[in-house]
Write a protein that holds these residues in place. Structure first.
Motif, PDB file in Angstrom:
ATOM      1  N   ALA A  11       7.323 -31.715 100.964  1.00 38.09           N
ATOM      2  CA  ALA A  11       7.256 -32.866 100.070  1.00 38.09           C
ATOM      3  C   ALA A  11       8.650 -33.435  99.843  1.00 38.09           C
ATOM      4  O   ALA A  11       9.645 -32.709  99.893  1.00 38.09           O
ATOM      5  CB  ALA A  11       6.630 -32.456  98.747  1.00 38.09           C
ATOM      6  N   MET A  12       8.721 -34.733  99.609  1.00 36.56           N
ATOM      7  CA  MET A  12      10.027 -35.345  99.375  1.00 36.56           C
ATOM      8  C   MET A  12      10.611 -34.836  98.061  1.00 36.56           C
ATOM      9  O   MET A  12       9.893 -34.416  97.153  1.00 36.56           O
ATOM     10  CB  MET A  12       9.922 -36.866  99.363  1.00 36.56           C
ATOM     11  N   THR A  13      11.916 -34.891  97.961  1.00 36.66           N
ATOM     12  CA  THR A  13      12.621 -34.324  96.813  1.00 36.66           C
ATOM     13  C   THR A  13      12.823 -35.378  95.735  1.00 36.66           C
ATOM     14  O   THR A  13      13.591 -36.317  95.904  1.00 36.66           O
ATOM     15  CB  THR A  13      13.984 -33.758  97.239  1.00 36.66           C
ATOM     16  N   ILE A  14      12.131 -35.207  94.626  1.00 37.33           N
ATOM     17  CA  ILE A  14      12.277 -36.111  93.476  1.00 37.33           C
ATOM     18  C   ILE A  14      13.276 -35.538  92.488  1.00 37.33           C
ATOM     19  O   ILE A  14      14.117 -36.252  91.941  1.00 37.33           O
ATOM     20  CB  ILE A  14      10.914 -36.347  92.798  1.00 37.33           C
ATOM     21  N   THR A  15      13.201 -34.233  92.258  1.00 34.51           N
ATOM     22  CA  THR A  15      14.177 -33.546  91.395  1.00 34.51           C
ATOM     23  C   THR A  15      14.698 -32.325  92.137  1.00 34.51           C
ATOM     24  O   THR A  15      13.987 -31.737  92.958  1.00 34.51           O
ATOM     25  CB  THR A  15      13.555 -33.115  90.058  1.00 34.51           C
ATOM     26  N   TYR A  16      15.937 -31.952  91.841  1.00 36.64           N
ATOM     27  CA  TYR A  16      16.546 -30.809  92.527  1.00 36.64           C
ATOM     28  C   TYR A  16      17.578 -30.163  91.614  1.00 36.64           C
ATOM     29  O   TYR A  16      18.075 -30.782  90.664  1.00 36.64           O
ATOM     30  CB  TYR A  16      17.186 -31.239  93.848  1.00 36.64           C
ATOM     31  N   ALA A  17      17.886 -28.904  91.907  1.00 34.41           N
ATOM     32  CA  ALA A  17      18.811 -28.137  91.075  1.00 34.41           C
ATOM     33  C   ALA A  17      20.212 -28.162  91.673  1.00 34.41           C
ATOM     34  O   ALA A  17      20.385 -28.046  92.885  1.00 34.41           O
ATOM     35  CB  ALA A  17      18.333 -26.697  90.948  1.00 34.41           C
ATOM     36  N   HIS A  72      26.884 -40.099 104.022  1.00 31.78           N
ATOM     37  CA  HIS A  72      27.390 -40.191 105.396  1.00 31.78           C
ATOM     38  C   HIS A  72      27.386 -38.842 106.108  1.00 31.78           C
ATOM     39  O   HIS A  72      27.599 -38.781 107.322  1.00 31.78           O
ATOM     40  CB  HIS A  72      28.821 -40.746 105.394  1.00 31.78           C
ATOM     41  N   TYR A  73      27.156 -37.763 105.363  1.00 34.42           N
ATOM     42  CA  TYR A  73      27.305 -36.421 105.903  1.00 34.42           C
ATOM     43  C   TYR A  73      25.985 -35.730 106.219  1.00 34.42           C
ATOM     44  O   TYR A  73      25.965 -34.702 106.882  1.00 34.42           O
ATOM     45  CB  TYR A  73      28.112 -35.547 104.942  1.00 34.42           C
ATOM     46  N   GLY A  74      24.889 -36.252 105.717  1.00 30.61           N
ATOM     47  CA  GLY A  74      23.612 -35.608 105.955  1.00 30.61           C
ATOM     48  C   GLY A  74      22.623 -35.902 104.844  1.00 30.61           C
ATOM     49  O   GLY A  74      22.902 -36.697 103.943  1.00 30.61           O
ATOM     50  N   PRO A  75      21.471 -35.255 104.869  1.00 27.55           N
ATOM     51  CA  PRO A  75      20.399 -35.565 103.930  1.00 27.55           C
ATOM     52  C   PRO A  75      20.440 -34.805 102.615  1.00 27.55           C
ATOM     53  O   PRO A  75      19.579 -34.978 101.780  1.00 27.55           O
ATOM     54  CB  PRO A  75      19.145 -35.179 104.721  1.00 27.55           C
ATOM     55  N   SER A  76      21.433 -33.927 102.424  1.00 29.33           N
ATOM     56  CA  SER A  76      21.379 -33.000 101.289  1.00 29.33           C
ATOM     57  C   SER A  76      22.716 -32.880 100.581  1.00 29.33           C
ATOM     58  O   SER A  76      23.774 -33.021 101.195  1.00 29.33           O
ATOM     59  CB  SER A  76      20.941 -31.612 101.770  1.00 29.33           C
ATOM     60  N   ILE A  77      22.655 -32.603  99.288  1.00 28.79           N
ATOM     61  CA  ILE A  77      23.834 -32.269  98.507  1.00 28.79           C
ATOM     62  C   ILE A  77      23.913 -30.758  98.309  1.00 28.79           C
ATOM     63  O   ILE A  77      24.966 -30.152  98.432  1.00 28.79           O
ATOM     64  CB  ILE A  77      23.807 -32.975  97.134  1.00 28.79           C
ATOM     65  N   ASN A  78      22.766 -30.156  98.008  1.00 25.23           N
ATOM     66  CA  ASN A  78      22.767 -28.719  97.710  1.00 25.23           C
ATOM     67  C   ASN A  78      22.462 -27.856  98.926  1.00 25.23           C
ATOM     68  O   ASN A  78      22.330 -26.643  98.808  1.00 25.23           O
ATOM     69  CB  ASN A  78      21.779 -28.414  96.582  1.00 25.23           C
ATOM     70  N   GLY A  79      22.351 -28.469 100.090  1.00 27.86           N
ATOM     71  CA  GLY A  79      22.165 -27.708 101.308  1.00 27.86           C
ATOM     72  C   GLY A  79      20.736 -27.345 101.646  1.00 27.86           C
ATOM     73  O   GLY A  79      20.471 -26.715 102.673  1.00 27.86           O
ATOM     74  N   LYS A  80      19.773 -27.780 100.806  1.00 26.75           N
ATOM     75  CA  LYS A  80      18.386 -27.402 101.092  1.00 26.75           C
ATOM     76  C   LYS A  80      17.384 -28.529 100.880  1.00 26.75           C
ATOM     77  O   LYS A  80      16.324 -28.528 101.502  1.00 26.75           O
ATOM     78  CB  LYS A  80      17.982 -26.192 100.244  1.00 26.75           C
ATOM     79  N   ASP A  81      17.685 -29.507 100.044  1.00 27.48           N
ATOM     80  CA  ASP A  81      16.721 -30.561  99.734  1.00 27.48           C
ATOM     81  C   ASP A  81      17.076 -31.860 100.451  1.00 27.48           C
ATOM     82  O   ASP A  81      18.203 -32.343 100.355  1.00 27.48           O
ATOM     83  CB  ASP A  81      16.670 -30.817  98.221  1.00 27.48           C
ATOM     84  N   ASN A  82      16.114 -32.435 101.158  1.00 28.62           N
ATOM     85  CA  ASN A  82      16.303 -33.734 101.794  1.00 28.62           C
ATOM     86  C   ASN A  82      16.137 -34.821 100.741  1.00 28.62           C
ATOM     87  O   ASN A  82      15.049 -34.992 100.179  1.00 28.62           O
ATOM     88  CB  ASN A  82      15.283 -33.913 102.920  1.00 28.62           C
ATOM     89  N   LEU A  83      17.202 -35.551 100.478  1.00 29.07           N
ATOM     90  CA  LEU A  83      17.183 -36.535  99.396  1.00 29.07           C
ATOM     91  C   LEU A  83      16.844 -37.950  99.861  1.00 29.07           C
ATOM     92  O   LEU A  83      16.853 -38.879  99.061  1.00 29.07           O
ATOM     93  CB  LEU A  83      18.523 -36.523  98.658  1.00 29.07           C
ATOM     94  N   TRP A  84      16.548 -38.103 101.151  1.00 25.15           N
ATOM     95  CA  TRP A  84      16.060 -39.400 101.615  1.00 25.15           C
ATOM     96  C   TRP A  84      14.593 -39.527 101.222  1.00 25.15           C
ATOM     97  O   TRP A  84      13.759 -38.709 101.606  1.00 25.15           O
ATOM     98  CB  TRP A  84      16.228 -39.546 103.126  1.00 25.15           C
ATOM     99  N   LEU A  85      14.269 -40.535 100.447  1.00 25.90           N
ATOM    100  CA  LEU A  85      12.936 -40.683  99.873  1.00 25.90           C
ATOM    101  C   LEU A  85      11.979 -41.393 100.837  1.00 25.90           C
ATOM    102  O   LEU A  85      12.353 -42.365 101.491  1.00 25.90           O
ATOM    103  CB  LEU A  85      13.011 -41.484  98.567  1.00 25.90           C
ATOM    104  N   GLU A  86      10.733 -40.912 100.873  1.00 23.40           N
ATOM    105  CA  GLU A  86       9.682 -41.602 101.627  1.00 23.40           C
ATOM    106  C   GLU A  86       9.259 -42.872 100.890  1.00 23.40           C
ATOM    107  O   GLU A  86       8.881 -43.867 101.496  1.00 23.40           O
ATOM    108  CB  GLU A  86       8.488 -40.675 101.796  1.00 23.40           C
ATOM    109  N   HIS A  87       9.305 -42.810  99.580  1.00 25.73           N
ATOM    110  CA  HIS A  87       9.056 -43.970  98.722  1.00 25.73           C
ATOM    111  C   HIS A  87       9.734 -43.687  97.388  1.00 25.73           C
ATOM    112  O   HIS A  87      10.045 -42.534  97.075  1.00 25.73           O
ATOM    113  CB  HIS A  87       7.548 -44.206  98.520  1.00 25.73           C
ATOM    114  N   GLU A  88       9.993 -44.731  96.610  1.00 28.93           N
ATOM    115  CA  GLU A  88      10.583 -44.517  95.291  1.00 28.93           C
ATOM    116  C   GLU A  88       9.513 -43.944  94.367  1.00 28.93           C
ATOM    117  O   GLU A  88       8.454 -44.553  94.190  1.00 28.93           O
ATOM    118  CB  GLU A  88      11.144 -45.829  94.742  1.00 28.93           C
TER     119      GLU A  88
END
Length: 208
Positions: free
Chosen positions: A4-10, A33-49
């Protein structure tokens, strides 16, 4: 099974809300510019808002005792969805009883062509504004704002206005993007806005 897309993350002991991938800046050092994640595990590119209820449902999955605050900061500028952000922030304070923070580029007034700081009153406890530079020329060079000239001055006006409505207002710069001299000047700019300065570390996947 598709994740599932990431809406909230730790991250950093807080829960972050990923409202949108839209942003009015295109900073040269942005984590996107570096990839889809900040915390190394969650893809933060949204399928929809995510809708307001989707965000609430996602936040309810977290145990409030496990985090310090709810932070509006994902892979986009949260104020691109200002009305939804404010509705969710009010709900967080009333229902989850947690402090709220907005990480922003400070350009909402240019987006909506009105003063937006008063709208944060009683909904946002901390506003962290990415200053990133100490001159308009440098800001335009590294942040590449959609609104062009005048964005840097609008950011500073917004920061000062926020101090009348939000308990904590922070301006931030990135350590490897600014010199020690620029950081000193940034502290002076923050003081002039009645805010405080935070020099944040540049990381492989930096979070602002």
């Amino acid at each position: 099974m598709e994740k599932a897309m990431t809406i909230t993350y730790a991250l950093y002991g807080n829960v972050y809300v990923n409202l949108t991938n839209r942003c009015s800046n295109d900073c040269v050092f942005c984590e996107r510019h570096y990839g889809p994640s900040i915390n190394g595990k969650d893809n933060l590119w949204l399928e929809h808002e995510p809708g307001v209820q989707e965000v609430k449902d996602s936040l309810l999955k977290w145990n409030p005792s496990d985090y310090k605050e709810v932070v509006f900061c994902g892979y986009g500028e949260p104020t691109e969805r200002l009305d939804d952000l404010l509705e969710i922030a009010a709900w967080v304070k009333q229902t989850l009883h947690k402090p709220t923070r907005l990480n922003t580029n400070g350009l909402a007034d240019l987006r909506y062509k009105k003063h937006t700081a008063p709208m944060l009153k009683d909904k946002i406890d901390t506003v962290s504004i990415s200053l990133n530079a100490v001159s308009e020329e440098r800001y335009d060079e590294i942040c590449r704002p959609e609104f062009g000239k005048g964005s840097f001055e609008a950011l500073k006006r917004y920061a000062e206005e926020c101090t009348a409505y939000v308990p904590h207002v922070v301006l931030s710069v990135v350590d490897q993007v600014t010199t020690a001299e620029e950081q000193k000047k940034a502290a002076e700019i923050a003081a002039a806005c009645h805010a405080v300065l935070r020099v944040r570390p540049y990381e492989e996947n930096p979070n602002h």
